[in-house]
Design a protein around this motif. Sequence first.
Motif, mmCIF file in Angstrom:
data_model
loop_
_atom_site.group_PDB
_atom_site.id
_atom_site.type_symbol
_atom_site.label_atom_id
_atom_site.label_comp_id
_atom_site.label_asym_id
_atom_site.label_seq_id
_atom_site.Cartn_x
_atom_site.Cartn_y
_atom_site.Cartn_z
ATOM 1 N N THR A 10 -6.336 7.101 19.989
ATOM 2 C CA THR A 10 -5.654 8.396 20.026
ATOM 3 C C THR A 10 -6.270 9.222 21.146
ATOM 4 N N TRP A 11 -5.418 9.783 21.982
ATOM 5 C CA TRP A 11 -5.852 10.506 23.174
ATOM 6 C C TRP A 11 -5.178 11.873 23.262
ATOM 7 N N VAL A 12 -5.922 12.843 23.765
ATOM 8 C CA VAL A 12 -5.370 14.137 24.168
ATOM 9 C C VAL A 12 -5.140 14.016 25.672
ATOM 10 N N VAL A 13 -3.916 14.266 26.110
ATOM 11 C CA VAL A 13 -3.592 14.107 27.524
ATOM 12 C C VAL A 13 -2.993 15.398 28.078
ATOM 13 N N SER A 14 -3.277 15.659 29.323
ATOM 14 C CA SER A 14 -2.685 16.818 29.989
ATOM 15 C C SER A 14 -2.619 16.528 31.479
ATOM 16 N N GLY A 15 -1.799 17.288 32.148
ATOM 17 C CA GLY A 15 -1.685 17.114 33.587
ATOM 18 C C GLY A 15 -0.803 18.171 34.196
ATOM 19 N N SER A 74 1.285 18.464 28.385
ATOM 20 C CA SER A 74 0.167 18.061 27.532
ATOM 21 C C SER A 74 0.685 17.540 26.204
ATOM 22 N N GLY A 75 -0.172 16.808 25.503
ATOM 23 C CA GLY A 75 0.185 16.293 24.191
ATOM 24 C C GLY A 75 -0.824 15.286 23.693
ATOM 25 N N PHE A 76 -0.524 14.698 22.541
ATOM 26 C CA PHE A 76 -1.333 13.636 21.954
ATOM 27 C C PHE A 76 -0.554 12.336 22.059
ATOM 28 N N VAL A 77 -1.270 11.235 22.229
ATOM 29 C CA VAL A 77 -0.622 9.930 22.261
ATOM 30 C C VAL A 77 -1.505 8.937 21.509
ATOM 31 N N VAL A 78 -0.855 8.064 20.744
ATOM 32 C CA VAL A 78 -1.545 6.963 20.081
ATOM 33 C C VAL A 78 -1.090 5.678 20.745
ATOM 34 N N GLU A 79 -2.023 5.000 21.392
ATOM 35 C CA GLU A 79 -1.722 3.731 22.054
ATOM 36 C C GLU A 79 -2.293 2.599 21.204
ATOM 37 N N THR A 80 -1.498 1.570 20.959
ATOM 38 C CA THR A 80 -1.948 0.419 20.176
ATOM 39 C C THR A 80 -2.507 -0.686 21.055
ATOM 40 N N GLY A 117 -5.819 22.837 49.311
ATOM 41 C CA GLY A 117 -6.958 23.289 50.105
ATOM 42 C C GLY A 117 -8.310 23.090 49.448
ATOM 43 N N PHE A 118 -8.354 22.571 48.225
ATOM 44 C CA PHE A 118 -9.620 22.386 47.512
ATOM 45 C C PHE A 118 -9.788 20.941 47.068
ATOM 46 N N GLY A 119 -9.505 20.000 47.932
ATOM 47 C CA GLY A 119 -9.554 18.591 47.562
ATOM 48 C C GLY A 119 -8.254 18.180 46.890
ATOM 49 N N ASN A 120 -8.129 16.900 46.600
ATOM 50 C CA ASN A 120 -6.899 16.382 45.983
ATOM 51 C C ASN A 120 -6.919 16.615 44.478
ATOM 52 N N THR A 121 -6.776 17.889 44.079
ATOM 53 C CA THR A 121 -6.829 18.241 42.662
ATOM 54 C C THR A 121 -5.593 18.999 42.193
ATOM 55 N N ALA A 122 -4.597 19.161 43.034
ATOM 56 C CA ALA A 122 -3.429 19.972 42.674
ATOM 57 C C ALA A 122 -2.519 19.255 41.672
ATOM 58 N N THR A 123 -2.387 17.931 41.789
ATOM 59 C CA THR A 123 -1.523 17.149 40.903
ATOM 60 C C THR A 123 -2.382 16.071 40.261
ATOM 61 N N TYR A 124 -2.433 16.077 38.912
ATOM 62 C CA TYR A 124 -3.348 15.177 38.219
ATOM 63 C C TYR A 124 -2.871 14.894 36.800
ATOM 64 N N VAL A 125 -3.450 13.877 36.192
ATOM 65 C CA VAL A 125 -3.296 13.614 34.762
ATOM 66 C C VAL A 125 -4.682 13.255 34.237
ATOM 67 N N THR A 126 -5.040 13.803 33.076
ATOM 68 C CA THR A 126 -6.359 13.550 32.481
ATOM 69 C C THR A 126 -6.198 13.254 30.998
ATOM 70 N N ALA A 127 -7.110 12.454 30.466
ATOM 71 C CA ALA A 127 -7.067 12.068 29.055
ATOM 72 C C ALA A 127 -8.471 12.026 28.481
ATOM 73 N N ALA A 128 -8.595 12.452 27.234
ATOM 74 C CA ALA A 128 -9.862 12.373 26.511
ATOM 75 C C ALA A 128 -9.569 11.798 25.122
ATOM 76 N N ARG A 129 -10.418 10.899 24.679
ATOM 77 C CA ARG A 129 -10.235 10.295 23.364
ATOM 78 C C ARG A 129 -10.375 11.371 22.288
ATOM 79 N N ALA A 130 -9.452 11.387 21.352
ATOM 80 C CA ALA A 130 -9.478 12.352 20.249
ATOM 81 C C ALA A 130 -10.281 11.753 19.090
#
Length: 109
Positions: free
Chosen positions: A29-34, A68-74, A95-108
């Motif tokens: 189970t992951w919390v994802v945002s981007g 953003s949202g939660f996802v359960v991957e099997t 102008g601050f590095g390649n950080t304008a468009t991204y996706v990130t995930a953390a295990r819930a």
Amino acid sequence: NPRTGYLTSNVTVGTTLTDGPTVTLNSGTWVVSGQAQFESGQDACELWDGTQVIASGYAAQGGGVTLSGFVVETANATLKISCTSNYDVMIASVGFGNTATYVTAARAG
């Protein structure tokens, strides 16, 4: 540990679904945002694993689409932000590095 994928260069987005940044996840189970950042135009995006849409959004006249949202991957899966537009540019950097468009995930849990 959080996992993040960044758009490494600007991508032209047209009327067909175009992939942006991706992040690979193990089962669980992951919390994802981007965010997808655009120059101008009308832009629709989804955060998904190729089958299941976790979140979707729209921006008019450029700006950003935040998802953003939660996802359960099997099994192992690659999450991505994919967008369509009336021919716009998905931006990698403001102008601050390649950080304008991204996706990130953390295990819930």
